[in-house]
Design a protein around this motif. Structure first.
Motif, PDB file in Angstrom:
ATOM      1  N   SER A 179      22.678  31.810 -31.830  1.00  0.00           N
ATOM      2  CA  SER A 179      23.040  31.775 -30.407  1.00  0.00           C
ATOM      3  C   SER A 179      24.527  32.040 -30.220  1.00  0.00           C
ATOM      4  N   ARG A 180      25.314  31.702 -31.251  1.00  0.00           N
ATOM      5  CA  ARG A 180      26.755  31.948 -31.193  1.00  0.00           C
ATOM      6  C   ARG A 180      27.144  33.274 -31.841  1.00  0.00           C
ATOM      7  N   CYS A 181      26.131  33.987 -32.373  1.00  0.00           N
ATOM      8  CA  CYS A 181      26.330  35.318 -32.960  1.00  0.00           C
ATOM      9  C   CYS A 181      27.377  35.296 -34.058  1.00  0.00           C
ATOM     10  N   ASP A 199      26.143  32.937 -26.815  1.00  0.00           N
ATOM     11  CA  ASP A 199      26.539  31.753 -26.054  1.00  0.00           C
ATOM     12  C   ASP A 199      28.035  31.485 -26.069  1.00  0.00           C
ATOM     13  N   VAL A 200      28.766  32.115 -26.967  1.00  0.00           N
ATOM     14  CA  VAL A 200      30.220  31.931 -27.020  1.00  0.00           C
ATOM     15  C   VAL A 200      30.874  33.280 -27.237  1.00  0.00           C
ATOM     16  N   GLN A 218      29.090  34.858 -23.145  1.00  0.00           N
ATOM     17  CA  GLN A 218      29.270  33.963 -22.013  1.00  0.00           C
ATOM     18  C   GLN A 218      29.987  32.690 -22.443  1.00  0.00           C
ATOM     19  N   ASN A 219      31.107  32.402 -21.800  1.00  0.00           N
ATOM     20  CA  ASN A 219      31.726  31.099 -22.067  1.00  0.00           C
ATOM     21  C   ASN A 219      32.890  30.773 -21.159  1.00  0.00           C
ATOM     22  N   SER A 239      31.109  34.829 -17.437  1.00  0.00           N
ATOM     23  CA  SER A 239      31.146  33.384 -17.233  1.00  0.00           C
ATOM     24  C   SER A 239      29.831  32.771 -17.675  1.00  0.00           C
ATOM     25  N   LEU A 240      29.828  31.464 -17.839  1.00  0.00           N
ATOM     26  CA  LEU A 240      28.596  30.747 -18.166  1.00  0.00           C
ATOM     27  C   LEU A 240      27.554  30.947 -17.081  1.00  0.00           C
ATOM     28  N   GLU A 241      28.016  30.979 -15.839  1.00  0.00           N
ATOM     29  CA  GLU A 241      27.095  31.120 -14.719  1.00  0.00           C
ATOM     30  C   GLU A 241      26.389  32.475 -14.746  1.00  0.00           C
TER      31      GLU A 241
END
Length: 539
Positions: A179-181, A199-200, A218-219, A239-241
């Protein structure tokens, strides 16, 4: 300028944040401060017990809203906080919706007829996630991101996959790693030829070596963004959103596809402001010497670059360019150094302190509304090369002044000599002169609400017009009295030195309070920032 790129996705967009209230308050503060809001914006959040406990003045604010005392924190833990912005409030909201625990009272009192703020006593369980729902916020950022992307996918659509769904189990990677690649965490068989959602934010190496055609990371919130970055493959930093929107699209579509466009340049109308990664004051080594001195351009600077070095900073990137977009101290320092060298070339006999004074007293003042840390973020302001070479007056400092300052700071002879490299000793009567180092700014650390009565001594040297008369112009915030004596300085020759005192009396009730002194002769305006802040030990 900001470089932005676009990640095209399908499906409707909705904003839903799932953060603790403290993180939400910070985000809301940033959004409103940057005016990234629209009419009808609604914000809701739940007050946590941690926030009530951490913010010492929060209970007082809530009591004002509810017009009754609160006996304990538990009484309003879980209360829901909502805001609605209307069109008339748009130009003023950013001044008052600094939604930390101290700002509810001015927010309600000053604009209560234009901005509606309510606290609804709706209880939620302590272990429930604090839900925040914001509508009609920052439409442009729904489908846009940040990066320096020189790759052109020619609008071709590619399959998009969530990194967590493609773990490289053969290499021992877990879904969390994927998820963090992280490097070697993605399964090439599942990722090759696809765009990967991570995710990051990272350097893109993990996605690149797995064969991804692009990546979306996204972070961060769009308005807290301060610098772009190059990657070894087409990339968009969201962004996270917005990343959540893409995640929802992936999971709600049988064959999700996306593409990443080349970067375009956008004018950042909110500039200038200080980047989030820039160091802040106060000065830990000398509480009453303001730091930083000043600000200089350091975000997204077009800079010369070695063609043998990859522009993304990772070895797998084989692109070769003579220029790059760089951010950081490594960009701000050359600007300040170049201006200092320019001033030195025009005034070869000036001391380093004189040049520093010229840079600081001619700097363009910056806005505390954009930079809540005020002088702790930007010092005297944004460097101004055009005016720095001809400042009118300078605050000069010689070696003996520095020795007196160090002695007043408590340096003993042995330590002093380590610094000076000679046989210096502390002069008699040097104790207590730390405030009087002839610095072009003035800072004072003092306990909140404690009475202040302090005198600063300064000396200025005339480097402007041989015959000139300067008048003191003082900007004083409420609660303070700042007086300059004498308030008029009359010079009859170049190089003439005249001294004055600046007396500050009163109290401060905020962590940092800003003021300024300007010596003005009609031609030159020699500005010194004045910062008073809550006792250093209490920070």
């Amino acid at each position: 300028m900001h470089l932005a790129n676009e990640a095209k996705i399908g499906g409707p967009v909705q904003y839903r944040w799932m953060y603790p209230i403290e993180r939400y308050l910070s985000r809301l503060k940033s959004y409103v401060r940057n005016r990234a809001y629209s009419e009808g914006s609604i914000a809701e959040g739940y007050i946590s017990e941690e926030c009530l406990t951490f913010c010492s003045r929060y209970l007082e604010s809530v009591e004002t809203v509810f017009n009754r005392p609160i006996r304990n924190n538990e009484e309003f833990t879980g209360a829901m906080l909502s805001i609605t912005l209307d069109q008339k409030s748009m130009t003023q909201a950013h001044r008052y919706v600094l939604f930390n625990c101290d700002e509810i009272i001015p927010f309600r009192n000053v604009h209560k007829d234009r901005i509606k703020a309510q606290l609804h006593p709706r209880r939620v369980s302590d272990d429930q996630i604090h839900k925040i729902h914001m509508e009609k916020f920052c439409d442009w950022f729904r489908e846009h991101g940040f990066s320096i992307n020189t790759f052109d996918l020619k609008n071709e659509m590619y399959p998009i996959i969530y990194g967590r769904d493609a773990p490289n189990t053969a290499a021992g990677a877990t879904a969390s790693h994927a998820s963090r690649c992280l490097t070697n965490s993605l399964d090439p068989n599942l990722v090759k030829g696809k765009i990967v959602l991570c995710d990051v934010a990272n350097d893109g190496v993990g996605q690149f070596i797995a064969g991804a055609v692009g990546t979306v990371m996204q972070n961060q919130g769009p308005t807290t963004h301060t610098a772009t970055q190059a990657y070894p493959l087409p990339a968009s930093h969201l962004s996270l959103e917005n990343g959540s929107d893409i995640y929802s699209y992936i999971n709600s579509t049988r064959n999700p596809t996306a593409t990443i466009l080349k970067s375009i340049a956008l004018k950042n109308t909110f500039a200038p402001y200080i980047a989030g990664f820039s160091s802040r004051g106060p000065n830990p080594a000398g509480h009453n010497i303001l730091k930083p001195d000043l600000a200089a351009p350091g975000v997204e600077i077009l800079a010369a670059w070695s063609p043998i070095s990859p522009i993304s900073g990772v070895e797998v990137d084989k692109r070769s360019f003579s220029y790059n977009i760089i951010s950081g101290t490594s960009m701000a320092c050359p600007h300040a150094t170049g201006v200092a060298a320019y001033v030195k070339s025009l005034h070869p006999k000036w001391s380093p302190a004189a040049i520093t004074s010229a840079l600081m007293t001619t700097a363009v003042p910056m806005s505390a509304k954009k930079n809540p840390d005020a002088e702790f973020a930007y010092g005297a302001g944004n460097i101004n090369p055009l005016k720095a070479s001809n400042p009118g007056l300078i605050y000069d400092i010689d070696a003996l002044d520095y020795i007196k300052f160090l002695c007043a700071q408590g340096y003993h002879t042995t330590l002093l000599r380590h610094i000076t490299g000679d046989k210096s000793i502390c002069p008699e009567g040097s104790a207590g002169t730390a405030f009087d180092l002839n610095y072009p700014s003035i800072a004072l650390s003092t306990p909140l609400s404690k009475a202040i009565s302090h005198v600063f001594n300064r000396t200025v040297t005339n480097v402007g017009s041989p015959t000139s008369t300067y008048k003191a112009i003082v900007t004083t915030p409420p609660g303070l009295s700042i007086k300059v004596n004498p308030s008029v300085l009359s010079f009859t020759s170049l190089g003439q030195k005249l001294s004055f005192t600046l007396t500050i009396e009163g109290t401060i009730d905020k962590q940092i309070v800003s003021a300024s002194l300007i010596w003005d002769d009609g031609t030159y305006q020699v500005r010194s920032p004045i910062a008073l802040y809550g006792d250093f030990e209490a920070l």
